[in-house]
Design a protein around this motif. Structure first.
Motif, mmCIF file in Angstrom:
data_model
loop_
_atom_site.group_PDB
_atom_site.id
_atom_site.type_symbol
_atom_site.label_atom_id
_atom_site.label_comp_id
_atom_site.label_asym_id
_atom_site.label_seq_id
_atom_site.Cartn_x
_atom_site.Cartn_y
_atom_site.Cartn_z
ATOM 1 N N UNK A 48 5.863 0.901 -0.449
ATOM 2 C CA UNK A 48 4.620 0.179 -0.665
ATOM 3 C C UNK A 48 4.497 -1.125 0.100
ATOM 4 N N UNK A 49 5.449 -1.395 0.976
ATOM 5 C CA UNK A 49 5.345 -2.603 1.788
ATOM 6 C C UNK A 49 4.312 -2.388 2.886
ATOM 7 N N UNK A 50 3.774 -3.483 3.389
ATOM 8 C CA UNK A 50 2.700 -3.392 4.375
ATOM 9 C C UNK A 50 3.128 -4.010 5.703
ATOM 10 N N UNK A 97 1.895 1.535 5.917
ATOM 11 C CA UNK A 97 2.319 1.338 4.521
ATOM 12 C C UNK A 97 3.601 2.128 4.337
ATOM 13 N N UNK A 125 -1.125 -2.674 -1.799
ATOM 14 C CA UNK A 125 -0.081 -2.377 -2.765
ATOM 15 C C UNK A 125 -0.115 -3.415 -3.868
ATOM 16 N N UNK A 149 2.555 -5.515 -5.579
ATOM 17 C CA UNK A 149 3.961 -5.854 -5.367
ATOM 18 C C UNK A 149 4.450 -6.995 -6.252
#
Lengths: 340, 340, 340, 340
Positions: free
Chosen positions: C227-229, C223, B202, B204
């Motif tokens: 959009x955080x992982x 994900x 992503x 971020x």
């Protein structure tokens, strides 16, 4: 001789080609504007090997100190030679870097202090711990007020093993030989002077040390003129290596200076979570400190600035070591005073 | 030219006088039997300054590589020049130390591999992490069997902040620019090759990175041919600094490689017990590693021994970076194979 | 029955007198205003022993749930009984605390969710990790903004050893049996839902697990919709014990939740500086969490407040476990959606 | 009254319904075979509240001790009442658990020791630190020979803040009030008796403490009959909380007992890597120890076994506290002997 920047290069004579001499030689050879010109050692082979390594020459004492081009001497020879070499260096107006202690007697140490004062030369004593990045950071953070007023200092200072008894016999005793560093840390960190001191100790690792009239484990307490407290615990033998820590309690918090590890590996086994033991001994633990103190010395010489560890600091640490020896022998607390 | 020990001194040309070039120059200048002869940089002032510092000369590419006395080239210039300089060095039978990556394309990187193989010269790629004392100790302890069979590797790799977007645009993307080191760590530590790879990510921290077609945060999973697992998490920005850790779970235990701190100070305040944040960035964190890899390179060249990080390693890491890029773009796991 | 403060005492039936049943029984017996009335277990001896310990009675399912005085059921029996007991409890308008998972199938789990919603009873799922003091502190500090926006979560979740293969065969597979907790942690900590999920794994510790159609080591990447992982690494066997950690990288810093040690002893030997391995397994590691979650459940029931871990959370974790199973089997990333 | 297992239930009278009384009451109420029958306190409301909580009755001293069914007394009232309550308990052949110190005078403390010996009852003194899991683990590992012969002990013992000056005035002074625990730790860990003791100190936090004739910071050194060394540093005020550590250097290694943290969270910010400060004060730090010591007491009473912390231990610690007070006042080291 001039350096690349047009400044004057300082030619240096190193006395003593042993472990610590080799370290100082390598560090000073790396300073811009500093050249190792002479290496002096009663062991000519050692002197020759070290000189060859740095493109320097072997000389005897008078040859080295007598050379008008030499600007500074670095004294790393045995303790009993320190005072003579300081006095000779001062007489020839050389700046002096000298390993601790100045001398084993206060009388001769004071004579050295007088001589360098009269000659107007820099004389720095090798209390390298003040240049250790961890110790120096603690000092800087105290000075910045992070923990308020410092009130209590606990110093842990342990060697990985006792030196040969033959060495101990001529060492001046554990307080002058080993705790002299801790006494300097005490004065530096608490920024105060001792009012009373109590020392006790035992010989626990090797009876031969007791036979030599010395001890291997000590417990020292100092109360300062401002009422601050300091405890120092020392041992000649720590099975896990070289242990060099201190912590300072202040009115607003505490700062600890911890050991340095060779690596940051952590291992998880069936029975334990383990990290490295501390760096093996002083050459490893204080590698950075040795480089920084030599750089500091030559910067002070070049720029005419005061050094962080003066011959006066050497005298004060020696006074404390003498007081500790008296206290231990007499089994009572002793009072420090101007006359000491 | 011969060194003091009667051996042949190796004359070296350094390409690139930027941050990393200056570090390599200083480190190689300290090697016995190694002489920095030329510094080459499109920025002539930078080249001149670095050359002056080490008593070397400024040259252009052909002048430096064309000098028959030059035994080795050290390539620290921008990535797009690596392949050309490797090919020219190989053509003149110079040994090569080259910063990662070999090239941004596999095709040209393979041409480099072929060229150095044909020329029979050493070509070492600057995966300095393999020389980090902590990382190398973990590897040695795995190889010694301390944790049995390694089964799972978790790599954390975070920069203190993103480089300028202009740099990112020409970097080949985060997988080639940043994770290439982690892919090398993966192969080295697990001693295995990727079978499948899944990458996601992503943007971020800064939309400009997304606009440049790149991401700043990645999560990669690799399953090896032997079924071992590896997870890599990467970010361009960690507010607390440069974060470089990994841990390896084995059948009999676990080994963690941790960050390095500037000092070992621990502070106790009303609210927390605190230690230093990690070393600021790669120049500080890998200072020892850079010195050790250059020493390793010249020792290999002198003694005719293999290097730890070959151009083949560079190719393999690049293949993984390309696979990761494909996986991320396609949103699916990809299979690695000989043809890659 | 009324408690000392004049409030109504809640009579409780516990289903399952195994390890976790005994823990919940002891914890609920300590709650003011809560009384353990019935213990139900197919193993009558186990039920009798646990009942005797707390002055309760042994009953069968219908006897316990059919007793109008019973206000809540605590379900700690085997997974295949959970759904039935929830449905029966809801039908009799008992509040329900149920160990994870709700069921091994989404269909039946949804039926449970519908039933408790219709009945208007509290139904709390035993995701005890949310009540662990360390984990809960991390969550609270994230919510307080300490690390800015959370961006990346790395979860390490390893058991000290695999359960019997017979257990594994009926466990629903590692993703439903073991990672269901980690999936709940993921949702809770990142406060986000999965958009895509990739899971892979291997059987590395015992071929019998592979023969049973399962794996013992997994690597999952999620994900999120924002959009955080998230990366989760899991193993059935960690030689050093029960390993339960996670770390959250945010835009302004990082928070780590570490393992808990039985003691704070540090040992220095000739070879290492060692501390305790983590608490042995979940009963020790989450002792405080189990006590806190039961207190939370009865406080919610009494005060009519929402619970922290709802049956909806149980469903969401199960959806992720199903998605992970699909992803692993298909060797590809999968998309999560409302229909899941 | 009999317990469920057919054994005799022990009825207990608790004296003192303050902080520590409430903790002991809750812990003993949880022991199988132990029943809290009476709570005695000059503050009748406090007594009533505590009694109500555990289904006990309020009584006065003679009512409680005079009840033949009472098997044991637990004394948590103010220090000046300890000796009377011990004597009365012994006279009625009740077993006694008494908070430290036995008394502020050696004379009365010895009378208590004589009385319990004559009565043949168990008398345990509340040196709860011996039951702290971390401290007890260090002791067990020393006894198992892990560090060879113990040679040096360093104790750090700091309160988060000074009590009200009114309390200090009646506390018997810092050595009896605060260090009495450390003196007990010293004897227990080194398994040796003091030969000489040196104490010094200062009042650094609050002049009102000096006005009350006391100090708030102490540095004590003890040399044992076998030549072992112990240093104790104590402060009434540590800004970062309750600091309870010790370390033991032995001939083969070192063991450290560290502080306990509320959680295992580690936070990485721009400036520091931080963990929790230690548990706030003794009620939190020694929560487990208080539970374990009460269980130990009743197990000893029931099984006729010796207790770990006897009234003799209480006497020895008091002797050291008196010696320290003398040493501090006289400004000299003092000798301990049988007559003390």
């Amino acid at each position: 001789m001039t350096d690349g920047a047009g400044g004057k290069t300082i030619d240096v004579a190193v006395f003593g080609a042993g472990r610590i001499g080799r370290i100082h030689a390598a560090n000073l050879a790396r300073q811009p504007g500093v050249r190792l010109k002479y290496v002096v050692d009663v062991n000519r082979d050692a002197a020759a090997a070290l000189a060859a390594q740095h493109g320097a020459q072997v000389a005897d004492i008078d040859g080295a100190i007598g050379d008008a081009s030499v600007g500074a001497t670095v004294i790393c020879s045995s303790t009993d030679t320190h005072a003579d070499l300081i006095l000779k260096s001062a007489a020839q107006r050389k700046h002096v870097f000298c390993e601790k202690p100045v001398d084993l007697t206060l009388e001769r140490a004071r004579a050295c202090a007088d001589a360098v004062a009269k000659a107007g030369v820099v004389c720095m004593i090798g209390f390298q711990r003040r240049f250790d990045p961890t110790f120096a950071a603690v000092k800087a953070r105290i000075d910045a007020g992070e923990i308020g007023t410092p009130e209590m200092l606990v110093v842990t200072s342990r060697d990985p093993g006792a030196p040969p008894v033959e060495y101990i016999k001529h060492s001046g005793g554990i307080f002058k030989d080993m705790l002299i560093h801790d006494f300097d840390i005490f004065r530096w960190i608490l920024d105060d002077e001792a009012d009373t001191l109590h020392a006790t100790g035992s010989c626990l690792s090797d009876p031969a040390i007791a036979d030599a009239g010395d001890i291997d484990s000590t417990a020292v307490t100092i109360r300062t003129k401002r009422g601050r407290l300091c405890q120092i615990n020392t041992a000649r033998r720590a099975a896990y290596g070289y242990d060099q820590r201190f912590e300072v309690l202040g009115s607003d918090g505490m700062l600890q200076a911890g050991n340095v590890r060779p690596t940051e590996v952590v291992a998880y086994s069936k029975t334990a979570v383990s990290s490295d033991v501390p760096e093996a001994f002083f050459l490893e633990r204080y590698r950075a400190a040795y480089a920084l103190e030599i750089a500091h010395f030559f910067a002070a010489v070049t720029q005419g600035k005061p050094v962080r560890t003066t011959v006066a600091d050497g005298l004060k640490a020696l006074e404390l070591a003498e007081a500790a020896t008296r206290s231990w022998r007499a089994g009572r607390a002793v009072k420090l005073d101007g006359a000491a």
